[in-house]
Scaffold this active site. Structure first.
Site, PDB file in Angstrom:
ATOM      1  N   TYR A 202       4.094   7.019   9.893  1.00  0.00           N
ATOM      2  CA  TYR A 202       3.268   5.848   9.565  1.00  0.00           C
ATOM      3  C   TYR A 202       4.104   4.749   8.916  1.00  0.00           C
ATOM      4  O   TYR A 202       3.953   3.571   9.242  1.00  0.00           O
ATOM      5  CB  TYR A 202       2.115   6.268   8.645  1.00  0.00           C
ATOM      6  CG  TYR A 202       1.028   5.229   8.520  1.00  0.00           C
ATOM      7  CD1 TYR A 202      -0.039   5.210   9.417  1.00  0.00           C
ATOM      8  CD2 TYR A 202       1.061   4.253   7.530  1.00  0.00           C
ATOM      9  CE1 TYR A 202      -1.042   4.254   9.324  1.00  0.00           C
ATOM     10  CE2 TYR A 202       0.067   3.289   7.427  1.00  0.00           C
ATOM     11  CZ  TYR A 202      -0.985   3.302   8.328  1.00  0.00           C
ATOM     12  OH  TYR A 202      -1.971   2.353   8.242  1.00  0.00           O
TER      13      TYR A 202
ATOM     14  N   TYR B 168      -9.142   5.684   7.754  1.00  0.00           N
ATOM     15  CA  TYR B 168      -9.268   6.043   9.171  1.00  0.00           C
ATOM     16  C   TYR B 168     -10.326   7.142   9.255  1.00  0.00           C
ATOM     17  O   TYR B 168     -10.196   8.167   8.589  1.00  0.00           O
ATOM     18  CB  TYR B 168      -7.941   6.572   9.720  1.00  0.00           C
ATOM     19  CG  TYR B 168      -6.850   5.529   9.845  1.00  0.00           C
ATOM     20  CD1 TYR B 168      -6.075   5.160   8.747  1.00  0.00           C
ATOM     21  CD2 TYR B 168      -6.588   4.912  11.063  1.00  0.00           C
ATOM     22  CE1 TYR B 168      -5.072   4.208   8.863  1.00  0.00           C
ATOM     23  CE2 TYR B 168      -5.585   3.959  11.199  1.00  0.00           C
ATOM     24  CZ  TYR B 168      -4.832   3.615  10.085  1.00  0.00           C
ATOM     25  OH  TYR B 168      -3.834   2.669  10.206  1.00  0.00           O
TER      26      TYR B 168
ATOM     27  N   PRO C  70      -3.797   0.796  19.077  1.00  0.00           N
ATOM     28  CA  PRO C  70      -3.589   0.236  17.737  1.00  0.00           C
ATOM     29  C   PRO C  70      -3.633   1.240  16.587  1.00  0.00           C
ATOM     30  O   PRO C  70      -3.272   0.889  15.462  1.00  0.00           O
ATOM     31  CB  PRO C  70      -4.727  -0.779  17.597  1.00  0.00           C
ATOM     32  CG  PRO C  70      -5.773  -0.321  18.552  1.00  0.00           C
ATOM     33  CD  PRO C  70      -5.058   0.356  19.685  1.00  0.00           C
TER      34      PRO C  70
ATOM     35  N   HIS D 214       0.841  -1.201   0.000  1.00  0.00           N
ATOM     36  CA  HIS D 214       0.000   0.000   0.000  1.00  0.00           C
ATOM     37  C   HIS D 214       0.874   1.248   0.000  1.00  0.00           C
ATOM     38  O   HIS D 214       1.707   1.429   0.881  1.00  0.00           O
ATOM     39  CB  HIS D 214      -0.898   0.029   1.240  1.00  0.00           C
ATOM     40  CG  HIS D 214      -2.105  -0.839   1.101  1.00  0.00           C
ATOM     41  ND1 HIS D 214      -3.243  -0.670   1.852  1.00  0.00           N
ATOM     42  CD2 HIS D 214      -2.360  -1.880   0.269  1.00  0.00           C
ATOM     43  CE1 HIS D 214      -4.142  -1.573   1.486  1.00  0.00           C
ATOM     44  NE2 HIS D 214      -3.634  -2.321   0.535  1.00  0.00           N
TER      45      HIS D 214
ATOM     46  N   LYS E 213       1.411   0.161  15.178  1.00  0.00           N
ATOM     47  CA  LYS E 213       2.841   0.143  15.488  1.00  0.00           C
ATOM     48  C   LYS E 213       3.273  -1.055  16.346  1.00  0.00           C
ATOM     49  O   LYS E 213       4.473  -1.337  16.452  1.00  0.00           O
ATOM     50  CB  LYS E 213       3.233   1.424  16.246  1.00  0.00           C
ATOM     51  CG  LYS E 213       3.167   2.663  15.405  1.00  0.00           C
ATOM     52  CD  LYS E 213       4.371   2.763  14.484  1.00  0.00           C
ATOM     53  CE  LYS E 213       4.189   3.760  13.383  1.00  0.00           C
ATOM     54  NZ  LYS E 213       4.518   3.301  12.066  1.00  0.00           N
TER      55      LYS E 213
HETATM   56  C1  PHB Z   1      -5.723  -3.966  11.271  1.00  0.00           C
HETATM   57  O1  PHB Z   1      -5.825  -4.301  10.090  1.00  0.00           O
HETATM   58  O2  PHB Z   1      -6.049  -4.748  12.184  1.00  0.00           O
HETATM   59  C2  PHB Z   1      -5.234  -2.607  11.610  1.00  0.00           C
HETATM   60  C3  PHB Z   1      -4.753  -1.790  10.591  1.00  0.00           C
HETATM   61  C4  PHB Z   1      -4.314  -0.522  10.875  1.00  0.00           C
HETATM   62  C5  PHB Z   1      -4.347  -0.069  12.171  1.00  0.00           C
HETATM   63  C6  PHB Z   1      -4.799  -0.877  13.197  1.00  0.00           C
HETATM   64  C7  PHB Z   1      -5.250  -2.162  12.904  1.00  0.00           C
HETATM   65  O3  PHB Z   1      -3.945   1.196  12.438  1.00  0.00           O
END
Ligand code: PHB
Ligand code: APR
Length: 398
Positions: free
Chosen positions: A389, A205, A297, A76, A301
């Site tokens: 990120y 997000y 989460p 990605h 990270k």
């Molecule tokens: C996930 O796919 O579980 C996931 C992806 C990005 C995040 C947190 C969890 O920031």
């Protein structure tokens, strides 16, 4: 498989940290035994995040377990952030001089590491009960454990505490020798995994007046979605239909149109916490991964930090055995913590920016919107998000 009674490095915990450390040490010719409280299936059943930074990808290659990740993982080059019903793309690739992240589930990565360990015939004890770590302040540490009703002892040069947040290693350190920093957030993440195509090619997000949402994925046919929920919510009360309905309300019109729903394969509520224990070395015992720190989460990270701890720790052991140098062991804790605190700060900040805090009132949402508006329309703002990120370089600031 015969389990020796002496090894160079005794590793407690067979999550990603313990398995990766074991594999890197094995590649360098250093003996190790892994002791795990649960069964292998239980470890694989835990659903965690699945976004790998380049540093983590490189390390899996170095460990010789990267083939399936490269074949099946999705690269990605960006992700989207949504607020006030509008989406804005963070061009990770463009803003960081060509860096990307890889979508590859932690379950798959753990399975690859388990298979590699099994193929190499390396010692691992599942369902090892009452693991006890002793004498790590002296030269001859010991680990004892119970298996099938018998007590076993393992003598070692070093103990690696890779046993997660609730493990025994950190808990065995005298309280006066350790400082713990903690923040618990006033909400949880309700996660749902389903065999449905992701709503979008990239992650989204969402900061919505109804709370945070995240559209993530494991593959082109498997989606992972999250919703911010009150900690008092009961998982049984969340039917699949209620989940999808709430996600629709947090999405934009395009998302609502494109969302494909289906039965959940897994659904759970996880609390959010920032936690760091200092230091990460206690004589001949070293903490790595979730045993030493937890991030909320947002930004994924946790696994990446675990991987970099393991990188520093395996290098330090290799230096010790090959070059008879303790320099890497002596700097391990400070080096890790410097990196950890930056990821802790980013995860806390990203969480604060994207969630609705129940006690903060309407002005907090206005501040968030102004910050998002600023960040995403300022190239340096967007670049700050992007470079954190994708993960800071291993030698950042050194
Ligand atoms: C996930 O796919 O579980 C996931 C992806 C990005 C995040 C947190 C969890 O920031
Ligand atoms: N004895 C033996 N094993 C133990 C004990 C114990 N007393 N306590 C815990 N364990 C095991 C757990 O059962 C678990 O399998 O240690 C393992 C720790 O694994 P994780 O919790 O996955 O931690 P870690 O390997 O550091 O992984 C870090 O992966 O799990 C995610 O959120 C985490 O993303 C982060 C990354």
């Amino acid at each position: 498989m015969t389990i020796p009674s002496r090894t160079q490095v005794a590793i407690v915990g067979a999550g990603p940290s313990g398995l990766l450390l074991g594999q890197l040490l094995y590649k360098a010719g250093i003996d190790n035994v892994i002791l795990e409280r649960q069964t292998g299936d239980y470890v694989l059943g835990r659903i965690r995040a699945g976004i790998l930074e380049q540093v983590c990808i490189d390390l899996l290659d170095e460990a010789g377990v990267g083939a399936r990740m490269h074949a099946e993982g999705l690269v990605h080059g960006g992700f989207e952030m949504m607020w006030a019903g509008q989406r804005h793309r963070i061009d990770l690739h463009g803003l960081t001089g060509g860096k990307n992240v890889m979508v590859y589930g932690q379950t798959e990565l753990t399975r690859d590491l388990m298979n590699a360990r099994q193929a190499a015939g390396l010692p691992i004890v599942y369902e090892a009960h009452n693991v006890t770590v002793r004498d790590f302040d002296g030269k001859t540490p010991q680990v004892s454990y119970e298996k099938d009703g018998r007590t076993h002892q393992l003598d070692c040069d070093f103990i690696a505490g890779c046993d997660g947040f609730h493990g025994v290693c950190r808990a065995s350190v005298p309280r006066k020798s350790i400082t713990e920093y903690e923040k618990v957030y006033p909400f949880g993440w309700l996660g749902l995994l389903s065999d449905t195509p992701p709503v979008s090619d990239e992650l989204i997000y969402i900061n919505s007046p109804r709370g945070f949402g995240l559209c993530s994925q494991r593959s082109r046919t498997r989606s992972r979605y999250y919703l911010q929920v009150p900690l008092t919510d009961n998982i049984e009360a969340w039917t699949d239909e209620a989940f999808w309905q709430e996600l629709r309300l947090r999405l934009d019109d395009t998302g609502r149109r494109q969302l494909v729903t289906g039965p959940s394969l897994e659904k759970s509520i996880a609390p959010l916490r920032s936690f760091v224990a200092e230091p990460m070395r206690f004589g001949r015992m070293f903490l790595a991964g979730d045993a030493g720190h937890i991030v909320p989460p947002t930004g994924a990270k946790g696994l990446n930090l675990a991987a970099t701890d393991v990188k520093y720790l395996s290098n330090a052991f290799i230096e010790y055995y090959k070059d008879k140098s303790e320099a890497g062991l002596d700097t391990y804790s400070a080096r890790c913590l410097r990196r950890i605190w930056k990821a802790e700060r980013f995860s806390w900040w990203f969480t604060s920016l994207m969630h609705r805090f129940p006690d903060d009132g309407p002005i907090a949402a206005k501040f968030q919107e102004a910050e998002l508006d600023y960040l995403l329309h300022s190239e340096s703002g967007a670049r700050t998000i992007a470079e954190n990120y994708v993960g800071l370089p291993l030698d950042f600031g050194e």
